[in-house]
Design an enzyme around this catalytic site. Sequence first.
Site, mmCIF file in Angstrom:
data_model
loop_
_atom_site.group_PDB
_atom_site.id
_atom_site.type_symbol
_atom_site.label_atom_id
_atom_site.label_comp_id
_atom_site.label_asym_id
_atom_site.label_seq_id
_atom_site.Cartn_x
_atom_site.Cartn_y
_atom_site.Cartn_z
ATOM 1 N N LYS A 247 39.071 29.565 37.565
ATOM 2 C CA LYS A 247 40.463 29.898 37.883
ATOM 3 C C LYS A 247 41.243 28.590 37.988
ATOM 4 C CE LYS A 247 43.481 32.184 41.185
ATOM 5 N NZ LYS A 247 43.561 33.025 42.391
ATOM 6 N N LYS B 227 40.716 32.547 34.057
ATOM 7 C CA LYS B 227 42.070 32.893 34.447
ATOM 8 C C LYS B 227 42.934 31.642 34.517
ATOM 9 C CE LYS B 227 44.551 34.751 38.340
ATOM 10 N NZ LYS B 227 44.511 35.109 39.717
HETATM 11 C C1 PBG Z 1 45.192 35.236 44.711
HETATM 12 C C2 PBG Z 1 45.457 35.594 43.308
HETATM 13 C C3 PBG Z 1 46.433 35.084 42.435
HETATM 14 C C4 PBG Z 1 46.320 35.789 41.259
HETATM 15 C C5 PBG Z 1 45.272 36.682 41.420
HETATM 16 N N1 PBG Z 1 44.735 36.527 42.684
HETATM 17 C C6 PBG Z 1 47.513 34.116 42.636
HETATM 18 C C7 PBG Z 1 47.266 32.714 42.932
HETATM 19 O O1 PBG Z 1 46.144 32.187 42.866
HETATM 20 O O2 PBG Z 1 48.265 32.103 43.296
HETATM 21 C C8 PBG Z 1 47.203 35.599 40.048
HETATM 22 C C9 PBG Z 1 47.431 36.809 39.262
HETATM 23 C C10 PBG Z 1 48.550 36.737 38.307
HETATM 24 O O3 PBG Z 1 49.297 35.749 38.184
HETATM 25 O O4 PBG Z 1 48.709 37.750 37.635
HETATM 26 N N2 PBG Z 1 44.326 34.197 44.928
HETATM 27 ZN ZN ZN Z 2 44.511 33.443 47.086
#
Ligand code: PBG
Ligand code: ZN
Length: 325
Positions: free
Chosen positions: A195, A248
């Site tokens: 991520k 992601k």
């Molecule tokens: C929370 C989370 C996020 C997303 C999924 N879970 C946001 C972040 O890390 O700020 C992003 C999902 C998206 O942008 O569609 N940790």
């Molecule tokens: Zn988070």
Amino acid sequence: MPFPIHRPRRLRKNENIRRLVRETNLSIDDLVYPIFIEDGSNIEIEIPSMPNIYRYSIDRLSKELDEVSKLQIPAVLLFGIPSQKDSVGSDTWNEEGIIQKSIRFIKENYPNLYIITDVCFCEYTEHGHCGVLCNHDVDNDATLENTKKQVISHAKAGADMVAPSGMMDGVVKAIREALDEEGFTDIPIMAYSAKYASAYYGPFRDAAESTPAFGDRRSYQMEPANKREAIREVSLDIEEGADIVMVKPALAYLDIISQLRNTFDVPIAAYNVSGEYSMVKAAGKLGWIDEQKVILETATAFKRAGADIIITYHAKEIAKMLKEN
Ligand code: PBG
Ligand code: ZN
């Protein structure tokens, strides 16, 4: 001398032959639909930067879930917006928390829908960071302790799968041990392994009210410039017991999906994030692209790169298009 003996266009002549030689087929079976659920009643608020995506209260959720079931989308990924935030995000392990109530509602009314829960703290903390703070940074090991409480609580409420998204070291091992100790040996873990600290999450943070109050997430999410590090993150997560690993965002990280596909055997999920959705919607609204075609082409690219599962806000639209064909 290849040409004129070899003419690749022979296999592009009409739709029948194109179908026969098509290497990648997108299917409704690949889709996971994320849903935002807010504590309260009578809430159905469209997210300004994400047309057609809403925050629902549980009493308004049926409309959405009816559609998802009818389209035979196999799974939903739940995000909660609590009525009360605090410094540690304690709503995440509250039996009467927004996610716990949502899981029970869905299980009772839509027993065939597979429920995956996002496991994190940023929507539940006043500071918007993904865990417990210590000296203006997230304390890894203290956050693991709260994460265990959160997943046990999700499992008790009836979640089918948990998906930790906070990028804490050792989180998969901590969750696996906690679930097994409580007898939830059959609940799989989908790890948000690779991520990245991405600007593509902007619209999500509006939707989930999870923008960090100070600083950013670069001390826990990955540096966008790194590829070898994704392999390392995924190997650690698999060693710790991850059943599925995730990349992601998806579109700007197809090389990562492809590399992981060639390196590992576990199923890979691609998260087509909020900013990717918003860009397509904006260009579509302006009439600058053929939105429907772009959506299908992009989702097909995730599969071609090597993803088995596609988490996307376009899931309902994709399912409708695939059903029409
Ligand atoms: C929370 C989370 C996020 C997303 C999924 N879970 C946001 C972040 O890390 O700020 C992003 C999902 C998206 O942008 O569609 N940790
Ligand atoms: Zn988070």
